[in-house]
Structure formats: structure tokens, C-alpha cells
Scaffold this motif. Structure first.
Motif, short mmCIF file in Angstrom:
data_model
loop_
_atom_site.label_atom_id
_atom_site.label_comp_id
_atom_site.label_asym_id
_atom_site.label_seq_id
_atom_site.Cartn_x
_atom_site.Cartn_y
_atom_site.Cartn_z
N VAL A 94 0.87 -1.17 0.00
CA VAL A 94 0.00 0.00 0.00
C VAL A 94 0.91 1.22 0.00
CG1 VAL A 94 -1.84 1.24 1.20
CG2 VAL A 94 -1.72 -1.26 1.36
N VAL A 95 0.75 2.08 -1.00
CA VAL A 95 1.50 3.33 -1.06
C VAL A 95 0.50 4.45 -0.85
CG1 VAL A 95 3.01 4.81 -2.44
CG2 VAL A 95 3.17 2.31 -2.68
N PHE A 96 0.65 5.15 0.27
CA PHE A 96 -0.29 6.22 0.61
C PHE A 96 0.11 7.51 -0.10
CE2 PHE A 96 -0.40 3.17 4.08
CZ PHE A 96 -1.76 2.98 4.23
N SER A 97 -0.85 8.40 -0.23
CA SER A 97 -0.60 9.66 -0.94
C SER A 97 0.44 10.53 -0.25
CB SER A 97 -1.92 10.43 -1.11
OG SER A 97 -2.52 10.65 0.14
N ASP A 98 0.65 10.31 1.06
CA ASP A 98 1.66 11.10 1.78
C ASP A 98 3.06 10.49 1.71
OD1 ASP A 98 1.57 8.94 3.49
OD2 ASP A 98 0.90 10.08 5.25
N GLY A 99 3.21 9.38 0.95
CA GLY A 99 4.52 8.77 0.77
C GLY A 99 4.79 7.58 1.67
N GLN A 100 3.97 7.36 2.68
CA GLN A 100 4.17 6.19 3.54
C GLN A 100 3.81 4.93 2.76
OE1 GLN A 100 2.70 6.33 7.61
NE2 GLN A 100 2.29 8.52 7.37
N ARG A 101 4.45 3.82 3.18
CA ARG A 101 4.17 2.53 2.53
C ARG A 101 3.88 1.48 3.58
NH1 ARG A 101 7.34 0.68 -2.26
NH2 ARG A 101 8.04 -0.93 -0.84
#
Length: 199
Positions: A144-151
Motif C-alpha cells: 500500500v503506497v499512501f498519498s503522503d509517501g508512507q508505505r
């Protein structure tokens, strides 16, 4: 004048009644309409490049000059378009669109603009309107790659979260937790959450 011309174009030039109950009408503008006993109508354009079949149940099938076949299912209010290159597109009444590609790939665009792609090799990708992307491999591993850059990575062995500052937190299937901070600090907790290493 326009109405008179249209009236003239629509004049039946010839009407043929067949023994099986089918009726064929030939119009002055070159169109042909065949009406079958069950109420189905088949209209062939003057240039014979387009055919429209209207079924008694409300379904409509159109064969276009570019060889696209468009079929409208009246009961489901769904349109199925088959392209000559093998692409098939389904449009549902809730604005969901499904595309089936010749290579086996499927793409679904949901009404909220979420896009899901299913590849023939088993990979699934989902693109959410907020920018989040979820990839699920054939073996079940999920990224999962979140829009804020976290994975986030989910496997059978662990779940891992990677933060933008470089911190990585891993929870293993046995419950053990490991946190590696961007500063180099490492914390390990056992299955019960007891701190067993902090350096």
C-alpha cells in the motif's frame, strides 16, 4: 422544407411480406427495415455499413461502420461494446465502467473514480481518488503506497510500515515487533509487547 424532405426520405418504396411472417420495407432513402414475427426489427443503413437490431425485450444491438458491436441490455440498463481489436467495454447504470483487454487484463472504474486493474499474471492494482495505490501480488503479498509517501507491506510473515522520516515498523506473524528509527535506534518487543531490545 426540412420536414417535407424527411417525409420523402422515409417513404416506403417497397414492402415485401414473406411466408414466415417477416416483413421487409425498403425506404426511398435506401434504408431497409425487416420486422420479424416476434417483434424484432432489423434496420440496415442505405450504405449497408450500419445495422441496428431492436429486440422485442427492449435490447438493442448496433453493428457500426468501424466494426464495433454495441449491445444495450434493457433490463440491466447496461451497454456492452466490443471493438474489432478485442477490447470489450461494459457501462453500467451506476456509471461503473469495465474494460476487458485482449491480453486478459481487466480495468474497472468505479463511480467514485477508484480504478482497479486485474492483470492476467494475477497482479491486482487499485488506484484510489486520494492518491493511495494498493498492489496485491498473485501470492497474496500486498503493498500500500499512501498519498503522503508512507508505505505498508503485508506478507504471510510480517506487516511493515515505512514512514516518510525513514522509520520502519515491522510486526511479525508471531506478534514480535521491531521498530528501526531513522536515527539508527532499534526497538524490539516480544509477542506480549515487552521491550527486549532498545539500542
Amino acid at each position: 422544407l426540412h420536414q417535407e424532405r424527411r417525409k420523402h426520405e422515409e417513404e416506403v418504396q417497397e414492402k415485401i411480406e414473406y411466408n414466415d411472417g417477416k416483413v421487409e420495407e425498403v425506404f426511398s432513402d435506401g434504408r431497409r427495415i425487416l420486422t420479424f414475427r416476434d417483434g424484432t426489427k432489423k434496420e440496415i443503413s442505405a450504405d449497408k455499413r450500419m445495422t441496428t437490431i431492436s429486440f422485442s425485450n427492449g435490447d438493442v444491438k448496433k453493428i457500426m461502420p468501424d466494426q464495433r458491436v454495441i449491445y444495450y441490455y434493457a433490463d440491466a440498463q447496461t451497454t456492452h461494446t466490443a471493438y474489432p481489436d478485442g477490447l470489450e467495454v461494459l457501462q453500467f447504470p451506476n456509471n461503473q465502467i469495465e474494460k476487458h483487454y485482449p491480453d486478459g487484463t481487466q480495468e474497472i472504474v468505479f463511480p467514485d473514480h477508484t480504478v482497479k486493474r486485474l492483470y492476467s499474471d494475477g497482479l491486482k492494482e487499485t488506484f484510489f481518488p486520494d492518491g493511495t495505490v494498493v498492489k496485491v501480488e498473485k501470492n497474496g503479498d500486498k503493498i500500500v503506497v499512501f498519498s503522503d509517501g508512507q508505505r505498508e507491506i503485508h506478507t504471510a510473515q510480517f506487516r511493515r510500515r515505512e514512514y516518510r522520516d525513514g522509520t520502519v515498523k515491522t510486526v511479525f506473524c508471531n506478534g514480535r515487533q521491531e521498530t528501526k528509527y531513522s536515527t539508527g535506534r532499534v526497538q524490539i518487543r516480544d509477542e506480549e509487547g515487552n521491550l527486549i531490545l532498545d539500542k
